[in-house]
Design a protein around this motif. Structure first.
Motif, PDB file in Angstrom:
ATOM      1  N   SER A 334      41.886  49.627  41.939  1.00  0.00           N
ATOM      2  CA  SER A 334      42.692  50.104  40.839  1.00  0.00           C
ATOM      3  C   SER A 334      41.788  50.298  39.621  1.00  0.00           C
ATOM      4  O   SER A 334      40.555  50.248  39.734  1.00  0.00           O
ATOM      5  N   GLU A 335      42.409  50.485  38.455  1.00  0.00           N
ATOM      6  CA  GLU A 335      41.641  50.684  37.227  1.00  0.00           C
ATOM      7  C   GLU A 335      42.399  50.034  36.087  1.00  0.00           C
ATOM      8  O   GLU A 335      43.594  50.271  35.904  1.00  0.00           O
ATOM      9  N   LEU A 336      41.697  49.168  35.328  1.00  0.00           N
ATOM     10  CA  LEU A 336      42.275  48.492  34.182  1.00  0.00           C
ATOM     11  C   LEU A 336      41.751  49.129  32.901  1.00  0.00           C
ATOM     12  O   LEU A 336      40.672  49.749  32.890  1.00  0.00           O
ATOM     13  N   ILE A 337      42.498  48.975  31.829  1.00  0.00           N
ATOM     14  CA  ILE A 337      42.090  49.511  30.527  1.00  0.00           C
ATOM     15  C   ILE A 337      42.065  48.360  29.530  1.00  0.00           C
ATOM     16  O   ILE A 337      43.050  47.633  29.372  1.00  0.00           O
ATOM     17  N   SER A 338      40.916  48.179  28.859  1.00  0.00           N
ATOM     18  CA  SER A 338      40.793  47.111  27.872  1.00  0.00           C
ATOM     19  C   SER A 338      41.568  47.450  26.614  1.00  0.00           C
ATOM     20  O   SER A 338      42.081  48.567  26.446  1.00  0.00           O
ATOM     21  N   LYS A 339      41.654  46.492  25.726  1.00  0.00           N
ATOM     22  CA  LYS A 339      42.400  46.682  24.493  1.00  0.00           C
ATOM     23  C   LYS A 339      41.822  47.823  23.660  1.00  0.00           C
ATOM     24  O   LYS A 339      42.546  48.544  22.972  1.00  0.00           O
ATOM     25  N   SER A 340      40.477  48.026  23.762  1.00  0.00           N
ATOM     26  CA  SER A 340      39.833  49.095  23.007  1.00  0.00           C
ATOM     27  C   SER A 340      39.863  50.437  23.738  1.00  0.00           C
ATOM     28  O   SER A 340      39.351  51.430  23.240  1.00  0.00           O
ATOM     29  N   GLY A 341      40.424  50.465  24.965  1.00  0.00           N
ATOM     30  CA  GLY A 341      40.548  51.717  25.695  1.00  0.00           C
ATOM     31  C   GLY A 341      39.497  51.956  26.754  1.00  0.00           C
ATOM     32  O   GLY A 341      39.496  52.993  27.412  1.00  0.00           O
ATOM     33  N   GLU A 342      38.587  51.004  26.976  1.00  0.00           N
ATOM     34  CA  GLU A 342      37.553  51.194  27.999  1.00  0.00           C
ATOM     35  C   GLU A 342      38.159  51.029  29.389  1.00  0.00           C
ATOM     36  O   GLU A 342      38.904  50.081  29.644  1.00  0.00           O
ATOM     37  N   ARG A 343      37.848  51.972  30.269  1.00  0.00           N
ATOM     38  CA  ARG A 343      38.364  51.923  31.644  1.00  0.00           C
ATOM     39  C   ARG A 343      37.421  51.091  32.513  1.00  0.00           C
ATOM     40  O   ARG A 343      36.200  51.283  32.481  1.00  0.00           O
ATOM     41  N   ILE A 344      38.015  50.213  33.324  1.00  0.00           N
ATOM     42  CA  ILE A 344      37.240  49.312  34.177  1.00  0.00           C
ATOM     43  C   ILE A 344      37.740  49.454  35.605  1.00  0.00           C
ATOM     44  O   ILE A 344      38.838  48.985  35.932  1.00  0.00           O
ATOM     45  N   PRO A 345      36.980  50.122  36.494  1.00  0.00           N
ATOM     46  CA  PRO A 345      37.389  50.156  37.903  1.00  0.00           C
ATOM     47  C   PRO A 345      37.270  48.767  38.517  1.00  0.00           C
ATOM     48  O   PRO A 345      36.283  48.064  38.281  1.00  0.00           O
ATOM     49  N   VAL A 346      38.266  48.342  39.274  1.00  0.00           N
ATOM     50  CA  VAL A 346      38.285  46.991  39.832  1.00  0.00           C
ATOM     51  C   VAL A 346      38.739  47.032  41.282  1.00  0.00           C
ATOM     52  O   VAL A 346      39.415  47.962  41.730  1.00  0.00           O
ATOM     53  N   GLU A 347      38.342  45.995  42.000  1.00  0.00           N
ATOM     54  CA  GLU A 347      38.824  45.741  43.358  1.00  0.00           C
ATOM     55  C   GLU A 347      39.721  44.518  43.276  1.00  0.00           C
ATOM     56  O   GLU A 347      39.252  43.434  42.928  1.00  0.00           O
ATOM     57  N   ILE A 348      41.008  44.687  43.590  1.00  0.00           N
ATOM     58  CA  ILE A 348      42.003  43.641  43.348  1.00  0.00           C
ATOM     59  C   ILE A 348      42.375  42.954  44.658  1.00  0.00           C
ATOM     60  O   ILE A 348      42.653  43.605  45.660  1.00  0.00           O
ATOM     61  N   SER A 349      42.331  41.620  44.626  1.00  0.00           N
ATOM     62  CA  SER A 349      42.845  40.785  45.715  1.00  0.00           C
ATOM     63  C   SER A 349      43.939  39.918  45.117  1.00  0.00           C
ATOM     64  O   SER A 349      43.692  39.170  44.177  1.00  0.00           O
ATOM     65  N   SER A 350      45.154  40.012  45.651  1.00  0.00           N
ATOM     66  CA  SER A 350      46.256  39.220  45.109  1.00  0.00           C
ATOM     67  C   SER A 350      47.016  38.560  46.242  1.00  0.00           C
ATOM     68  O   SER A 350      47.122  39.107  47.333  1.00  0.00           O
ATOM     69  N   ARG A 351      47.529  37.384  45.971  1.00  0.00           N
ATOM     70  CA  ARG A 351      48.260  36.628  46.994  1.00  0.00           C
ATOM     71  C   ARG A 351      49.420  35.886  46.350  1.00  0.00           C
ATOM     72  O   ARG A 351      49.406  35.593  45.147  1.00  0.00           O
ATOM     73  N   LEU A 352      50.429  35.575  47.186  1.00  0.00           N
ATOM     74  CA  LEU A 352      51.581  34.809  46.714  1.00  0.00           C
ATOM     75  C   LEU A 352      51.197  33.351  46.493  1.00  0.00           C
ATOM     76  O   LEU A 352      50.383  32.783  47.228  1.00  0.00           O
ATOM     77  N   ILE A 353      51.778  32.726  45.486  1.00  0.00           N
ATOM     78  CA  ILE A 353      51.654  31.282  45.244  1.00  0.00           C
ATOM     79  C   ILE A 353      52.958  30.630  45.711  1.00  0.00           C
ATOM     80  O   ILE A 353      54.046  31.082  45.335  1.00  0.00           O
ATOM     81  N   PHE A 354      52.839  29.617  46.567  1.00  0.00           N
ATOM     82  CA  PHE A 354      54.027  28.937  47.088  1.00  0.00           C
ATOM     83  C   PHE A 354      54.148  27.546  46.473  1.00  0.00           C
ATOM     84  O   PHE A 354      53.150  26.848  46.262  1.00  0.00           O
ATOM     85  N   ARG A 355      55.369  27.156  46.210  1.00  0.00           N
ATOM     86  CA  ARG A 355      55.678  25.792  45.766  1.00  0.00           C
ATOM     87  C   ARG A 355      56.897  25.321  46.550  1.00  0.00           C
ATOM     88  O   ARG A 355      57.937  25.978  46.521  1.00  0.00           O
ATOM     89  N   ASN A 356      56.742  24.210  47.259  1.00  0.00           N
ATOM     90  CA  ASN A 356      57.811  23.677  48.115  1.00  0.00           C
ATOM     91  C   ASN A 356      58.300  24.711  49.121  1.00  0.00           C
ATOM     92  O   ASN A 356      59.488  24.821  49.415  1.00  0.00           O
TER      93      ASN A 356
END
Length: 938
Positions: A334-356
């Protein structure tokens, strides 16, 4: 131990109350027996033999034959066998003539069985029997229990091992607690003494935690006042429990949390967590640094504020995939944008957090891949440039192994040397060098390359295919990897004409002028100051300027502003002899103010008296640049089309090396690490040389024909529909996942087989159920199946079929009642609804059941009641998952459908024959009762 300790204090209180009663006058009557691990009565006291004479003479010596054990007594007995702890309960003797004689029993596990002590239920002697029972129970506890009188003196103690005492009994019995504690080291003695006084003054329970002097062990001491019936102070019970293990668990948890926080805050990647409402819960330092947000302005906000608008829909879709349970972990770019507008290409890994066992948020890691993106772009440009130059350049471009052997030759070899490329590939160029040049001029350049040094331009003679020698000028460059030479790249051009010209120039100035005047390239002679001294006629032909108008003028005025600095540096290098044969790409302005691409080659002419200046040769390559742009455009189009295909796509060459693949192929093959360009197709999965794909694709390659087939890949637990199409250099392979279709086909075939077996009336109910369950497990996603038939009392069950579960599971099923606390089958029968437990370890099932599930590797379970058309519960269809998860909608539909089918078959069987005969046909031969610790669950 657990169930005894819960009632410990009320039992002790009752003991003191009973102890204050007057002694019983009647002599106590007790009964004893001894049973082994198989629930057989081995020995029995004389007082019982006459009462049970008929049963004993008939050979009935099992506990169930001699005692009436209700559900509570049975549960406590199982607890004793599992934990090896004493228990007590009420159970009646089955005396002759059908009379039940109630007794209170205390059962104490021994090395080879269980000792039973029975006391008649009599108002007259119940107190004394209860006291004896309590004494035995207290002596079996792992805690240390002390009794104090109203003066605070030690009067009694209970402990399973005397070595656990801090002092020998003689050092404290009969002495006051305050006197004994005075000898304890501080601060332990002070803590215990303070707790004792508070408990005595307040007449309330009081606890204190303390550590041993060496800090190796931790203990909890509980002071519990005891009162007489008139509420006056009778004494105190002191219980000391070893809490070392619990303390260690707390410390380990605290250290783990600190380590996690340190990793979270100091990671080099952007890390943040989201709550169930998709609001930012935490945000690490790297995220604050790259995205330029402070913690207070981002916590509680939506992460959508720093996603690029065109990437936001993808991020939302990936979050929905996790929240809806399709995947727990997702990977995407994906691509993130900083507060000043700079574009940052990123590789995102996301997972669910479980509780009980329930989703409680999302953990996101975003890796900054700007450097990788830039490197990939540069590599692609470099490869495209090399390929264009090699294929369309009039120069000879070659790639050599470290020993000089050819591995690539550009097409210009045909026009320069007369050879086809295949005639030179794999051969050494030393076989074609002139003997006078091979071991001096060429060898020296080769040795420099072997040392990782760029060799200067060299000139040598090379034998053409017609046997004639031509002069070549070559520039060689070593290609290194980890300090090791892997290739040598050479750029060569035929300088035979130039050599002849040089020779003639030495003989005649006119010869040089004729060659200069007739050159197809633009040739300039430039002074040290960059002023034009002379130019070839092609200057006028290609640029449209008159030579006379430019003589004495700075030639840099024709150079594009973007290239002036490079041009000036090139002239300087030539003058300083830093690069005697410099080659540069620049743009020049023509008479029509149009910019043309030129390949400039610069050389110093000051070494000869006939050329007092710098020689610049410019070749018009505008057409080549346009071709290169067109090729890049086509390449981008092909790449876009490739990734728009919805099927997985892999292209291989004739040796089955992967040359291309798309993102769908990566996703379908679960991002297989071997799916890379240049790797062999047969290395994607184990045992592929014996697969359908290997034989089918080999045949398609040999016959140069289209082929289509289906294959299951076991490691992916998936079926694929594969089509292969040949092309000149190999095969295009398209594939798509058809697992769901194959499962449906298998399910329909399985139902047909079971119905045919049932219609034939030769297969037993057990055979029908086993065949059905085996078929379901073949298409399952890591689960086992079992079918239980409930007896008329709906408390006991018979295991009809469980083809993949071990004998341990069968034993447990036959010996465990359908208690909702113990089994999901019991819950399903009571509720008459499907019951699912998604995480057995964290469920409310009995401890023994969870331990058994762990032994069998069972992480989750589902039980579906089989209810007849007459609304009677026949039994349950149960599924045992090897992963902690809930059944999918597809699985629930299939299992409900099969439950209905099996229920119909059982009803038909019951209509044809007596229910009791069905039970006899499906029950296994009677087995001796076994120790139930560690056995599986239903």
């Amino acid at each position: 131990m657990v169930c005894l300790r819960a009632d410990l204090f009320c039992v002790i209180l009752r003991m003191h109350t009973l102890a204050a009663m007057p002694p019983l006058q009647q002599e106590q009557t007790s009964y004893q027996l001894f049973s082994d691990e198989q629930s057989r009565v081995i020995s029995i006291c004389p007082g019982l033999i006459s009462q049970l004479s008929n049963a004993l003479q008939a050979g009935r010596n099992r506990l169930d034959d001699l005692l009436h054990l209700d559900s509570k007594a049975s549960a406590l007995l199982r607890f004793a066998t599992q934990t090896r702890q004493p228990v007590h309960f009420r159970a009646s003797l089955r005396m002759d003539a059908g009379i039940l004689f109630p007794l209170y029993w205390t059962i104490i596990p021994q090395a080879d069985g269980y000792q039973w002590y029975g006391f008649p239920v009599s108002e007259k002697n119940e107190s004394e029997n209860r006291l004896n029972e309590i004494e035995r129970t207290l002596s079996s506890l792992h805690d240390i229990v002390f009794e104090l009188d109203d003066k605070g003196r030690f009067t009694n103690f209970w402990v399973d091992d005397v070595n656990k005492l801090f002092l020998p009994p003689a050092a404290f019995l009969g002495k006051e607690l305050e006197e004994v504690l005075a000898g304890f080291p501080a601060p332990v003695g002070d803590k215990l003494l303070d707790a004792y006084r508070q408990a005595r003054n307040s007449q309330l329970k009081f606890s204190v935690e303390y550590a041993s002097p060496d800090q190796a062990n931790w203990f909890v001491c509980r002071f519990m006042p005891v009162r007489f019936a008139d509420k006056s102070f009778a004494g105190m019970i002191v219980v000391i429990t070893d809490s070392t293990q619990q303390k260690q668990l707390e410390n380990n948890l605290r250290e783990s949390e600190l380590r996690y926080r340190d990793l979270f805050e100091n990671a080099n990647d952007i890390i943040y967590t989201l709550d169930p409402d998709i609001r930012i819960r935490s945000f690490n330092r790297k995220a604050a640094e790259l995205l330029e947000y402070e913690q207070e302005e981002i916590i509680g906000q939506s992460p959508h504020i720093f996603f690029a608008p065109e990437k936001l829909e993808q991020a939302i879709e990936q979050g929905n995939i996790k929240r809806e349970g399709y995947k727990i972990v997702t990977f995407y770019e994906s691509e993130l944008i900083s507060k000043s507008g700079e574009r940052i290409p990123v590789e995102i890994s996301s997972r669910l957090i479980f509780r009980n066992g329930e989703p409680d948020g999302i953990h996101v890691t975003a890796k900054d891949i700007r450097s990788q993106k830039n490197a990939a772009l540069k590599l692609a440009k470099s490869e495209a440039k090399f390929r264009f130059l090699a294929e369309y350049s009039r120069d000879l471009i070659c790639l050599h192994r470290p020993d000089g052997e050819y591995i690539y030759i550009s097409p210009s070899v045909q026009s320069i040397l007369g050879y086809d490329r295949d005639e030179l590939i794999g051969k050494s160029p030393y076989s074609f060098f002139h003997p006078d040049d091979a071991e001096n001029v060429v060898r020296k350049a080769h040795e420099n390359n072997s040392k990782g040094i760029d060799a200067p331009s060299i000139q040598y003679r090379y034998r053409r295919k017609d046997g004639q020698y031509v002069w070549l000028e070559s520039v060689s460059k070593p290609i290194m990897e980890d300090g090791e030479l892997i290739y040598i790249q050479t750029n060569s051009r035929d300088i035979t004409d130039r050599k002849i010209s040089e020779e003639k120039l030495r003989q005649s100035e006119e010869w040089f002028k004729a060659l200069f005047q007739n050159s197809l390239d633009i040739v300039w002679v430039v002074s040290k100051e960059g002023l034009l001294l002379n130019a070839s006629p092609s200057f006028e032909k290609q640029l449209g300027f008159t030579i006379e108008n430019w003589l004495g003028k700075p030639i840099r005025e024709l150079v594009h502003p973007d290239h002036i600095i490079h041009f000036d540096n090139a002239i300087k290098k030539v003058l300083l002899a830093e690069d005697p044969d410099l080659i540069l790409r620049i743009r020049l302005r023509n008479m029509e103010a149009t910019w043309l691409w030129m390949e400039l080659k610069a050389a110093s002419g000051f070494t000869t008296s006939s050329i007092p200046g710098i020689i610049l040769s410019l070749r018009n390559i505008t057409e080549y640049i346009e071709i290169e742009k067109t090729l890049q455009h086509y390449s981008d189009q092909i790449t876009g089309m490739l990734h728009s295909i919805t099927d997985g796509f892999i292209a291989v060459d004739r040796s089955f090396k992967i040359t291309m693949f798309n993102a769908v192929a990566q996703e379908a093959l679960l991002h297989n690490n071997n799916l890379v360009v240049g790797s062999n197709l047969w290395g994607l999965f184990p045992n592929t040389l014996e697969s359908v794909s290997y034989h089918s694709l080999q045949e398609a390659m040999r016959q140069h024909s289209t082929i289509r087939y289906e294959q299951r890949i076991d490691v992916l637990r998936s079926w694929f529909d594969v089509s292969a199409f040949p092309y000149d250099e190999g095969l295009f392979i398209y594939f798509k996942d058809v697992t769901n279709r194959k499962k449906q086909e298998h399910l329909l075939q399985l139902e047909k087989q079971v119905l045919e077996m049932h219609a034939g009336s030769t297969a037993s109910l057990q055979e029908l159920a086993a065949h059905l369950l085996k078929g379901v497990e073949l298409i399952s996603d890591r689960f086992y199946c079992a079918v239980c038939l409930a007896k008329n009392n709906l408390r006991d069950a018979v295991l009809l079929a469980a083809p993949s579960l071990p004998q341990l599971f069968w034993d447990f099923t036959q010996s465990t009642p359908l208690d909702p606390e113990l089994t999901t089958c019991g819950r399903a029968i009571v509720s008459r609804q499907p019951v699912a437990i998604n995480d057995v370890v964290n469920s409310d099932l009995a401890t023994s059941t969870k331990q058994g599930a762990e032994v069998l590797g069972i992480k989750a379970t589902l039980s579906i009641p089989m209810i007849s058309s007459g609304n009677e519960v026949l039994g349950t269809f149960s599924i045992y998952f090897l992963d902690a998860r809930q059944p999918t909608e597809e699985e629930m539909a299939v299992l409900s459908r099969l439950t209905h089918l099996l229920t119909m078959i059982i009803e038909n069987k019951q209509a044809a024959e007596n229910y009791g005969s069905v039970m006899n046909a499906t029950c296994l031969p009677p087995k001796p009762a076994m120790k139930l610790s560690g056995i599986g669950m239903r």
